[in-house]
Design a protein around this motif. Structure first.
Motif, short mmCIF file in Angstrom:
data_model
loop_
_atom_site.label_atom_id
_atom_site.label_comp_id
_atom_site.label_asym_id
_atom_site.label_seq_id
_atom_site.Cartn_x
_atom_site.Cartn_y
_atom_site.Cartn_z
N LEU A 11 -12.01 -2.16 -14.08
CA LEU A 11 -12.45 -1.66 -12.79
C LEU A 11 -11.39 -2.00 -11.76
O LEU A 11 -10.68 -3.00 -11.89
N GLN A 12 -11.30 -1.17 -10.74
CA GLN A 12 -10.36 -1.47 -9.66
C GLN A 12 -10.95 -1.07 -8.32
O GLN A 12 -11.83 -0.21 -8.25
N PHE A 13 -10.45 -1.72 -7.28
CA PHE A 13 -10.89 -1.47 -5.92
C PHE A 13 -9.63 -1.37 -5.07
O PHE A 13 -8.74 -2.22 -5.17
N THR A 14 -9.55 -0.34 -4.26
CA THR A 14 -8.43 -0.17 -3.35
C THR A 14 -8.95 -0.10 -1.92
O THR A 14 -9.89 0.64 -1.64
N ARG A 15 -8.34 -0.89 -1.05
CA ARG A 15 -8.72 -0.88 0.37
C ARG A 15 -7.52 -0.44 1.19
O ARG A 15 -6.44 -1.01 1.08
N ASN A 16 -7.74 0.59 1.99
CA ASN A 16 -6.70 1.09 2.88
C ASN A 16 -6.58 0.13 4.05
O ASN A 16 -7.56 -0.15 4.74
N LEU A 17 -5.37 -0.38 4.28
CA LEU A 17 -5.15 -1.31 5.38
C LEU A 17 -4.63 -0.59 6.62
O LEU A 17 -4.44 -1.21 7.66
N GLY A 18 -4.39 0.71 6.50
CA GLY A 18 -3.82 1.46 7.61
C GLY A 18 -2.31 1.38 7.57
O GLY A 18 -1.71 0.60 6.81
N ASN A 19 -1.67 2.20 8.37
CA ASN A 19 -0.21 2.19 8.47
C ASN A 19 0.46 2.32 7.11
O ASN A 19 1.46 1.66 6.82
N PHE A 20 -0.11 3.15 6.25
CA PHE A 20 0.42 3.42 4.90
C PHE A 20 0.48 2.19 4.00
O PHE A 20 1.31 2.10 3.11
N GLU A 21 -0.41 1.25 4.23
CA GLU A 21 -0.50 0.05 3.40
C GLU A 21 -1.89 -0.02 2.78
O GLU A 21 -2.87 0.43 3.35
N SER A 22 -1.95 -0.62 1.61
CA SER A 22 -3.24 -0.82 0.95
C SER A 22 -3.15 -2.05 0.06
O SER A 22 -2.07 -2.54 -0.25
N VAL A 23 -4.31 -2.55 -0.34
CA VAL A 23 -4.38 -3.64 -1.29
C VAL A 23 -5.27 -3.15 -2.44
O VAL A 23 -6.29 -2.51 -2.22
N ARG A 24 -4.81 -3.41 -3.65
CA ARG A 24 -5.56 -2.97 -4.83
C ARG A 24 -5.84 -4.18 -5.70
O ARG A 24 -4.97 -5.00 -5.97
N ILE A 25 -7.09 -4.29 -6.14
CA ILE A 25 -7.52 -5.35 -7.04
C ILE A 25 -8.00 -4.68 -8.31
O ILE A 25 -8.86 -3.80 -8.27
N ALA A 26 -7.44 -5.08 -9.43
CA ALA A 26 -7.84 -4.51 -10.72
C ALA A 26 -8.13 -5.64 -11.69
O ALA A 26 -7.38 -6.61 -11.78
N LEU A 27 -9.27 -5.52 -12.37
CA LEU A 27 -9.67 -6.52 -13.37
C LEU A 27 -10.12 -5.80 -14.63
O LEU A 27 -10.72 -4.72 -14.56
N GLY A 28 -9.86 -6.41 -15.75
CA GLY A 28 -10.32 -5.84 -17.00
C GLY A 28 -10.56 -6.92 -18.03
O GLY A 28 -9.95 -7.98 -18.00
N VAL A 29 -11.48 -6.64 -18.92
CA VAL A 29 -11.81 -7.57 -20.00
C VAL A 29 -12.02 -6.77 -21.28
O VAL A 29 -12.64 -5.71 -21.26
N GLU A 30 -11.48 -7.28 -22.35
CA GLU A 30 -11.74 -6.72 -23.67
C GLU A 30 -12.48 -7.77 -24.48
O GLU A 30 -12.09 -8.94 -24.51
N ASP A 31 -13.55 -7.38 -25.10
CA ASP A 31 -14.40 -8.30 -25.87
C ASP A 31 -14.87 -7.56 -27.11
O ASP A 31 -14.50 -6.41 -27.34
N TRP A 32 -15.70 -8.18 -27.89
CA TRP A 32 -16.18 -7.56 -29.11
C TRP A 32 -17.70 -7.47 -29.10
O TRP A 32 -18.37 -8.15 -28.33
N VAL A 33 -18.22 -6.59 -29.94
CA VAL A 33 -19.66 -6.46 -30.10
C VAL A 33 -20.14 -7.68 -30.89
O VAL A 33 -19.70 -7.91 -32.01
N ARG A 34 -20.98 -8.45 -30.28
CA ARG A 34 -21.46 -9.69 -30.89
C ARG A 34 -22.70 -9.44 -31.75
O ARG A 34 -23.33 -8.39 -31.66
N SER A 35 -23.06 -10.44 -32.50
CA SER A 35 -24.24 -10.35 -33.37
C SER A 35 -25.47 -10.02 -32.54
O SER A 35 -25.71 -10.64 -31.50
#
Length: 69
Positions: A11-35
């Protein structure tokens, strides 16, 4: 070697800071199907974890941006 099913959520989130600037936060997790899980329940579990962590990080960044104004 076991035949293990993996699930991955990003998932990611981008916030426009104005003046052609932005901050982007991206997180991801890979896991397995458990019992006792199937692919859907494993994906839901991982999605919930990633979503909670992303919201936590977004709140931290928003707080930092407010302090720097």
């Amino acid at each position: 070697m076991t035949n293990q099913t993996n699930v991955k959520v990003e998932l990611q989130f981008t916030r426009n800071l104005g003046n052609f600037e932005s901050v982007r936060i991206a997180l991801g997790v890979e896991d397995w199907v458990r019992s006792g899980e199937n692919t859907t329940t494993a994906t839901d579990r991982v999605f919930k974890f990633v979503e909670e962590k992303l919201l936590e990080k977004v709140q931290e960044v928003e707080s930092d941006l407010k302090r720097k104004k």
